[in-house]
Design a protein around this motif. Structure first.
Motif, short mmCIF file in Angstrom:
data_model
loop_
_atom_site.label_atom_id
_atom_site.label_comp_id
_atom_site.label_asym_id
_atom_site.label_seq_id
_atom_site.Cartn_x
_atom_site.Cartn_y
_atom_site.Cartn_z
N GLN A 254 0.68 -1.20 -0.05
CA GLN A 254 -0.32 -0.12 0.07
C GLN A 254 0.81 1.40 -0.11
N ARG A 255 1.95 1.43 0.72
CA ARG A 255 2.74 2.39 1.00
C ARG A 255 3.52 2.75 -0.61
N ALA A 256 3.76 1.65 -1.00
CA ALA A 256 4.52 1.73 -2.23
C ALA A 256 3.51 2.50 -3.58
N MET A 257 2.36 2.00 -3.56
CA MET A 257 1.25 2.45 -4.43
C MET A 257 0.96 3.98 -4.04
N VAL A 258 0.75 4.32 -2.79
CA VAL A 258 0.34 5.58 -2.37
C VAL A 258 1.34 6.56 -2.84
N VAL A 259 2.69 6.36 -2.47
CA VAL A 259 3.61 7.06 -2.75
C VAL A 259 3.74 7.16 -4.12
N LEU A 260 3.59 6.31 -5.14
CA LEU A 260 3.94 6.31 -6.51
C LEU A 260 2.63 7.10 -7.13
N ARG A 261 1.49 6.73 -6.67
CA ARG A 261 0.12 7.63 -7.30
C ARG A 261 0.33 9.15 -6.75
N PHE A 262 0.36 9.03 -5.56
CA PHE A 262 0.31 10.74 -5.20
C PHE A 262 1.49 11.52 -4.80
N LEU A 263 2.55 10.96 -4.34
CA LEU A 263 3.70 11.76 -4.24
C LEU A 263 4.54 11.93 -5.41
N GLU A 264 4.52 10.85 -6.21
CA GLU A 264 5.15 11.09 -7.39
C GLU A 264 4.38 11.39 -8.68
N ASP A 265 2.87 11.10 -8.35
CA ASP A 265 1.99 11.59 -9.28
C ASP A 265 1.95 10.92 -10.70
N VAL B 276 -1.95 5.29 -12.93
CA VAL B 276 -2.14 3.92 -12.37
C VAL B 276 -1.37 2.70 -13.53
N ALA B 277 -1.46 2.89 -14.68
CA ALA B 277 -0.57 2.04 -15.49
C ALA B 277 0.88 1.95 -15.30
N GLU B 278 1.40 3.47 -14.88
CA GLU B 278 2.87 3.26 -14.60
C GLU B 278 3.27 3.01 -13.46
N VAL B 279 2.16 2.83 -12.58
CA VAL B 279 2.41 2.25 -11.17
C VAL B 279 2.39 0.60 -11.24
N ALA B 280 1.56 -0.03 -12.08
CA ALA B 280 1.28 -1.28 -12.21
C ALA B 280 2.17 -1.85 -12.87
N GLN C 261 -5.39 -1.40 -3.75
CA GLN C 261 -4.72 -1.08 -2.76
C GLN C 261 -4.33 0.41 -2.47
N THR C 262 -4.44 1.16 -3.47
CA THR C 262 -4.26 2.71 -3.21
C THR C 262 -5.33 3.02 -2.33
N ALA C 263 -6.68 2.48 -2.63
CA ALA C 263 -7.93 3.00 -2.09
C ALA C 263 -7.86 2.48 -0.72
N ARG C 264 -7.20 1.38 -0.35
CA ARG C 264 -7.34 0.81 0.95
C ARG C 264 -5.98 1.63 1.78
N GLY C 265 -5.03 1.79 1.01
CA GLY C 265 -3.98 2.69 1.72
C GLY C 265 -4.56 3.98 2.36
N VAL C 266 -5.34 4.58 1.28
CA VAL C 266 -5.88 6.12 1.61
C VAL C 266 -6.87 6.09 2.73
N GLU C 267 -7.78 4.71 2.93
CA GLU C 267 -8.51 4.72 3.93
C GLU C 267 -7.60 4.64 5.17
N ALA C 268 -6.61 3.73 5.18
CA ALA C 268 -5.80 3.67 6.38
C ALA C 268 -5.01 4.81 6.91
N LEU C 269 -4.72 5.55 5.74
CA LEU C 269 -4.27 7.12 6.34
C LEU C 269 -5.23 7.94 7.02
N ARG C 270 -6.59 7.68 6.44
CA ARG C 270 -7.43 8.63 6.86
C ARG C 270 -7.88 8.34 8.42
N ALA C 271 -7.59 7.04 8.62
CA ALA C 271 -7.98 6.50 10.09
C ALA C 271 -7.09 6.88 10.97
N VAL C 272 -5.85 7.38 10.78
CA VAL C 272 -4.72 7.90 11.74
C VAL C 272 -4.46 9.21 11.57
#
Length: 74
Positions: A14-25, A28-32, A45-56
């Motif tokens: 999740q961390r890899a996908m969130v970082v690549l999607r949102f911090l590296e912008d 989806v295809a370039e992450v996959a 996995q990005t959606a689950r990661g964002v949901e987990a971040l919202r919880a903390v």
């Protein structure tokens, strides 16, 4: 806020996908591709990661909306 600590609450995948999607912008295809997963996996996995971040993370404060006078121009 310590970004590294907050991201550390995610699974490595999740961390890899969130970082690549949102911090590296990256799209989806370039992450996959480099991670060897389907685009749907990146999305879920990005959606689950964002949901987990919202919880903390603290909820953002809602900015006060300034009142506007309702005047009519004639």
């Amino acid at each position: 806020m310590d970004l590294e600590r907050v991201l550390g609450t995610l699974t490595p995948r999740q961390r890899a996908m969130v970082v690549l999607r949102f911090l590296e912008d990256l799209p989806v295809a370039e992450v996959a591709g480099p991670l060897g997963v389907a685009e749907g996996t990146v999305k879920s996995q990005t959606a689950r990661g964002v949901e987990a971040l919202r919880a903390v993370l603290p909820a953002p404060e809602t900015p006060a909306v300034p009142k506007t006078s309702k005047t009519r121009e004639c």
